[in-house]
Write a protein that holds these residues in place. Structure first.
Motif, PDB file in Angstrom:
ATOM      1  N   LEU A  80      -0.398  -1.830  -4.659  1.00  0.00           N
ATOM      2  CA  LEU A  80      -1.573  -2.654  -4.378  1.00  0.00           C
ATOM      3  C   LEU A  80      -2.845  -2.071  -4.976  1.00  0.00           C
ATOM      4  O   LEU A  80      -3.640  -2.788  -5.595  1.00  0.00           O
ATOM      5  CB  LEU A  80      -1.738  -2.825  -2.866  1.00  0.00           C
ATOM      6  CG  LEU A  80      -2.815  -3.828  -2.435  1.00  0.00           C
ATOM      7  CD1 LEU A  80      -2.512  -5.209  -2.972  1.00  0.00           C
ATOM      8  CD2 LEU A  80      -2.923  -3.866  -0.916  1.00  0.00           C
ATOM      9  N   LEU A  81      -3.061  -0.773  -4.796  1.00  0.00           N
ATOM     10  CA  LEU A  81      -4.278  -0.149  -5.318  1.00  0.00           C
ATOM     11  C   LEU A  81      -4.318  -0.238  -6.845  1.00  0.00           C
ATOM     12  O   LEU A  81      -5.386  -0.465  -7.429  1.00  0.00           O
ATOM     13  CB  LEU A  81      -4.357   1.314  -4.866  1.00  0.00           C
ATOM     14  CG  LEU A  81      -4.626   1.547  -3.374  1.00  0.00           C
ATOM     15  CD1 LEU A  81      -4.640   3.040  -3.069  1.00  0.00           C
ATOM     16  CD2 LEU A  81      -5.943   0.912  -2.961  1.00  0.00           C
ATOM     17  N   LEU A  97       0.838  -1.204   0.000  1.00  0.00           N
ATOM     18  CA  LEU A  97       0.000   0.000   0.000  1.00  0.00           C
ATOM     19  C   LEU A  97       0.874   1.255   0.000  1.00  0.00           C
ATOM     20  O   LEU A  97       0.607   2.211  -0.734  1.00  0.00           O
ATOM     21  CB  LEU A  97      -0.915  -0.014   1.223  1.00  0.00           C
ATOM     22  CG  LEU A  97      -2.217   0.800   1.148  1.00  0.00           C
ATOM     23  CD1 LEU A  97      -3.093   0.312   0.007  1.00  0.00           C
ATOM     24  CD2 LEU A  97      -2.971   0.720   2.466  1.00  0.00           C
TER      25      LEU A  97
END
Length: 265
Positions: A72-73, A67
């Motif tokens: 990750l996003l 993150l």
């Protein structure tokens, strides 16, 4: 004057249903907490090998690390977009083809054996061929997802159309209704539960198609993270990706269930 005040028995029944739903929710949460706790404890005590099954604390560290790095996003967003596009396009195209097959019995009879063969064929086997045809990129992943859900949609929706009460169709025919009016006012409304059920099935199928596509060609996405994590022996990353997939798939299923509650009383 009509008294609209609910009776005591009715209020008690509603309260009983609420208590039961709360109990079900709390039990689900408790099972999840117990599962996570025993997973962490058994991994810490080396009852199970933490390298092979990871453990919640390590997965949490990997989550915050990815993150912070901003990866990750992005990977989650890519997979979600591919899944939503594959899900919507597969449902719409499949439903339109089912409508055409219902309208034209001749086309239905001609294509019936092909649909049977395509339904039995493992669509994943078409992945490498689609990659050569479409190219090594996101379009190939979306088409793989669409292909996996398309035939199921056609067969399920067409079955729902054919299961509509024949007497009802004959009745509207006696009033001079044409094929289009029968479809609009009788077949589609009465097939709505089948269409919603097909949507629920397509949620899972679309995720399968996207992840398989990402396994084959992707350079980003949760499927790519799973493959990459396996290659570099970072099973924390693999488990994290699987958990995120499970959560998002459940959210999609919950959205479809909410749509069902709005349209089907």
């Amino acid at each position: 004057m009509i008294n609209n005040t609910p009776s005591k028995e009715h209020l008690e029944y509603i309260e009983k249903i609420k208590r039961r739903n709360i109990l079900i929710t709390l039990t689900r949460i408790l099972i999840l907490i117990i599962f996570i706790a025993q997973w962490e404890i058994t991994a810490r005590l080396n009852i199970v090998d933490p390298f092979l099954v990871s453990q919640p604390s390590r997965i949490a560290k990997t989550f915050f690390k990815l993150l912070e790095e901003g990866h990750l996003l992005r990977h989650t967003y890519v997979t979600c977009i591919e899944t939503v596009i594959g899900f919507i396009s597969g449902t719409i195209i499949g439903t339109l083809i089912a409508i055409i097959l219902w309208i034209s019995d001749f086309i239905n009879k001609v294509l019936e054996p092909y649909l049977v063969v395509l339904n039995a064929l493992p669509k994943i086997a078409l992945g490498p061929i689609l990659i050569f045809w479409v190219g090594n990129g996101q379009p190939a992943i979306i088409i793989i997802a669409l292909t996996i859900s398309l035939i199921v949609t056609i067969i399920s929706v067409l079955t729902g159309f054919n299961d509509v009460d024949e007497d009802m169709i004959k009745l509207v025919k006696t009033f001079g209704a044409n094929k289009y009016q029968i479809l609009k006012y009788v077949v589609l409304p009465h097939s709505l539960p089948t269409i919603i059920s097909t949507l629920k099935i397509n949620v899972g199928l679309s995720w399968v198609g996207v992840i398989v596509g990402e396994f084959l060609v992707a350079k980003e996405g949760l499927g790519f993270l799973i493959v990459f994590g396996g290659q570099v022996a970072q099973l924390d990353m693999v488990m994290l990706s699987i958990i995120i997939l499970s959560i998002i798939a459940y959210i999609m299923y919950a959205i479809v269930s909410k749509i069902e509650s709005l349209f089907i009383k």
